[in-house]
Design a protein around this motif. Structure first.
Motif, PDB file in Angstrom:
ATOM      1  N   ARG A 319    -120.007 -31.693 -24.200  1.00  0.00           N
ATOM      2  CA  ARG A 319    -119.236 -32.517 -23.265  1.00  0.00           C
ATOM      3  C   ARG A 319    -117.924 -31.831 -22.940  1.00  0.00           C
ATOM      4  NH1 ARG A 319    -120.793 -38.255 -23.617  1.00  0.00           N
ATOM      5  NH2 ARG A 319    -122.526 -38.466 -25.080  1.00  0.00           N
ATOM      6  N   ILE A 320    -117.334 -32.250 -21.832  1.00  0.00           N
ATOM      7  CA  ILE A 320    -116.011 -31.761 -21.443  1.00  0.00           C
ATOM      8  C   ILE A 320    -115.057 -32.942 -21.371  1.00  0.00           C
ATOM      9  CG2 ILE A 320    -114.639 -30.683 -19.617  1.00  0.00           C
ATOM     10  CD1 ILE A 320    -117.049 -28.954 -18.947  1.00  0.00           C
ATOM     11  N   LEU A 321    -113.891 -32.770 -21.974  1.00  0.00           N
ATOM     12  CA  LEU A 321    -112.846 -33.795 -21.961  1.00  0.00           C
ATOM     13  C   LEU A 321    -111.677 -33.303 -21.123  1.00  0.00           C
ATOM     14  CD1 LEU A 321    -111.389 -36.006 -24.692  1.00  0.00           C
ATOM     15  CD2 LEU A 321    -109.863 -34.286 -23.733  1.00  0.00           C
ATOM     16  N   VAL A 322    -111.133 -34.203 -20.304  1.00  0.00           N
ATOM     17  CA  VAL A 322    -109.943 -33.933 -19.501  1.00  0.00           C
ATOM     18  C   VAL A 322    -108.898 -34.985 -19.855  1.00  0.00           C
ATOM     19  CG1 VAL A 322    -108.988 -33.854 -17.165  1.00  0.00           C
ATOM     20  CG2 VAL A 322    -111.281 -32.970 -17.596  1.00  0.00           C
ATOM     21  N   ARG A 323    -107.697 -34.530 -20.171  1.00  0.00           N
ATOM     22  CA  ARG A 323    -106.621 -35.479 -20.469  1.00  0.00           C
ATOM     23  C   ARG A 323    -105.375 -35.108 -19.682  1.00  0.00           C
ATOM     24  NH1 ARG A 323    -102.606 -35.185 -25.317  1.00  0.00           N
ATOM     25  NH2 ARG A 323    -101.603 -34.027 -23.631  1.00  0.00           N
ATOM     26  N   SER A 324    -104.808 -36.079 -18.992  1.00  0.00           N
ATOM     27  CA  SER A 324    -103.566 -35.859 -18.260  1.00  0.00           C
ATOM     28  C   SER A 324    -102.924 -37.202 -17.950  1.00  0.00           C
ATOM     29  CB  SER A 324    -103.824 -35.098 -16.943  1.00  0.00           C
ATOM     30  OG  SER A 324    -104.506 -35.920 -16.013  1.00  0.00           O
ATOM     31  N   ARG A 325    -101.734 -37.152 -17.405  1.00  0.00           N
ATOM     32  CA  ARG A 325    -100.947 -38.303 -16.936  1.00  0.00           C
ATOM     33  C   ARG A 325    -100.226 -38.958 -18.102  1.00  0.00           C
ATOM     34  NH1 ARG A 325     -97.790 -40.762 -14.311  1.00  0.00           N
ATOM     35  NH2 ARG A 325     -98.132 -42.375 -12.779  1.00  0.00           N
ATOM     36  N   PHE A 326     -98.924 -39.174 -17.920  1.00  0.00           N
ATOM     37  CA  PHE A 326     -98.093 -39.845 -18.905  1.00  0.00           C
ATOM     38  C   PHE A 326     -97.342 -40.975 -18.209  1.00  0.00           C
ATOM     39  CE2 PHE A 326     -98.681 -35.571 -20.481  1.00  0.00           C
ATOM     40  CZ  PHE A 326     -98.814 -35.717 -21.859  1.00  0.00           C
ATOM     41  N   THR A 327     -97.342 -42.157 -18.810  1.00  0.00           N
ATOM     42  CA  THR A 327     -96.580 -43.283 -18.259  1.00  0.00           C
ATOM     43  C   THR A 327     -95.835 -43.983 -19.385  1.00  0.00           C
ATOM     44  OG1 THR A 327     -98.458 -44.824 -18.490  1.00  0.00           O
ATOM     45  CG2 THR A 327     -98.223 -43.672 -16.384  1.00  0.00           C
TER      46      THR A 327
END
Length: 456
Positions: A319-327
């Motif tokens: 699998r491929i995981l993508v993580r981004s965005r901070f709030t």
């Protein structure tokens, strides 16, 4: 003693309970496990640990190393590995990793060297646990990580950070675009900076494995949030929805939710970050992508996109995981609409990096909480008589959560260890500006830094 909580005769009462958007993907891809029953009686223990994540389970392990006769109970609001422990990206990082900087470098050589030393204490502790509890290599893999750069700006950050690491005496290796494509299968990245000391985890499997190793000597109550705790003579009484627990000492291992009880009020920054995990790749998709079976990329700019490819035959596939965005969300809650909006961004970021995998769909989307302080220090120490905080991990929950759990256990056991001394020498978290100024200011800074990091 540092007491930022509101110590009153009525004790401490949780103003809110943890709420997490979306499923914890790392836990979802594992085989189903039977949950431990909730606390439904009046029980007792020598030490109660609130929170069954990295800090809480590490504290339990350390306490038993100190005294294997201790009666230890752990209260978990949800289910094991469905909270923050199953929502991170699995990087147990040893080198400097300051999210507020441009290239992860800290403010001084001395501080960075000390943080590296402390990080490696936590990593060694985790490795020893993994060996003792016979965890598979895919659960804890000492394979290192790569800072990936896709732009000229990111490439310069990599080169700057490589120089900083050399100044610290730390090994690293710069990769060119061809090497990055051989590793990842995609031509998207123009350079990479490999550092060998990071340990990569399947975080939910790791947490499950730790509990399996501890379960014969600790009691875990799942679905048992601590609603309140107060003094009753010589002991503390913790109330849950269906029971209560009397104990001599408490370790708070709940990260930002320590503020829910009144501790460190207006000193903790509650930030959400978001991830998407793909379905298991088909044989054709694996062949189309090529590259190595496993790799782990942090962005050259800390505000960019983290990407992992994981291969676990029989336990989730490739699998491929993508993580981004901070709030920044001081309410410690986000809406389903927010998660949907971030998911659309993740899809665009995924396709930009892997256009050859346009038919690979995302299966899990989730948000996870970070707890930061303005001055980058933990919230650690004895916050009331026999109540010990191991919280505020500043975005490095695997390493610093483990570290603070060890130190809190030493403190609760009455051991003035070198680790306790090191953490107690740090200043306390700096107080935040009043709301809504903090909300506007922090989110404006995050948005500006994410704009600068576009492409990374």
């Amino acid at each position: 003693m540092t007491a930022y909580g509101e110590s009153a005769r009525s004790g401490y009462r949780a103003q809110r309970l943890p709420r997490y958007p979306g499923p914890a993907g790392w836990n979802e891809i594992l085989p189903e496990r039977r949950a431990c029953p909730p606390l439904q009686e009046q029980a007792s223990a020598d030490i109660a640990i609130i929170g069954a994540g990295f800090a809480g389970l590490s504290a339990a392990r350390r306490l038993l190393q100190r005294d294997d006769t201790l009666r230890i109970a752990i209260l978990e609001a949800g289910q094991l590995a469905q909270g923050s422990a199953g929502r991170n990206s699995g990087f147990m990082i040893d080198i400097p990793h300051e999210l507020s900087s441009e290239d992860y470098a800290g403010q001084s050589r001395e501080k960075d060297l000390e943080q590296i030393r402390l990080n490696r204490v936590a990593i060694d502790f985790a490795r020893e646990m993994a060996e003792d509890y016979e965890l598979d290599r895919w659960v804890l893999d000492p394979c290192g990580k790569i800072n990936a750069a896709a732009t000229e700006r990111g490439d310069q950050f990599n080169r700057n950070f490589a120089g900083h690491l050399a100044h610290l005496g730390e090994a690293c290796e710069l990769y060119d675009a061809r090497a990055m494509q051989e590793i990842t299968g995609t031509p998207y990245f123009r350079s990479g900076l490999y550092s060998p000391g990071t340990v990569m985890l399947q975080p939910a499997a790791y947490i499950r494995g730790l509990y399996r190793g501890l379960h014969a000597r600790v009691r875990l109550y799942e679905g048992s949030p601590a609603l309140s705790f107060q003094r009753d003579g010589s002991f503390w009484r913790i109330k849950t929805p269906e029971g209560s627990l009397d104990c001599e000492k408490i370790i708070l291992a709940v990260n930002g939710h320590a503020e829910s009880f009144g501790f460190f009020r207006r000193r903790l920054m509650h930030v959400f970050t978001y991830a998407s995990m793909s379905r298991a790749m088909t044989a054709q998709q694996r062949g189309t992508l090529g590259g190595q079976a496993n790799w782990s990329l942090t962005p050259a700019d800390p505000m960019g996109v983290t990407v992992r490819k994981v291969s676990v035959p029989g336990a989730g596939g490739e699998r491929i995981l993508v993580r981004s965005r901070f709030t920044y969300d001081p309410s410690m809650e986000v809406s389903s609409g927010r998660l949907k909006s971030v998911a659309a961004r993740h899809d665009r970021q995924f396709l930009a990096r892997f256009p050859m995998l346009g038919d690979l769909q995302m299966e899990y989307r989730w948000g996870g909480q970070l707890c930061l302080s303005l001055n980058g220090v933990p919230a650690f120490g004895e916050v009331d008589q026999n109540v010990f905080a191991a919280v505020c991990q500043n975005g490095l929950g695997l390493t610093r959560g483990t570290l603070s759990g060890i130190a809190a256990a030493d403190l609760a056991a009455g051991e003035r260890s070198a680790l306790v001394e090191s953490l107690e020498q740090l200043p306390q978290p700096r107080k935040l500006p009043p709301e809504p100024l903090a909300w506007m200011g922090v989110n404006a800074v995050l948005a500006f830094k994410e704009l600068q990091a576009r492409g990374e």
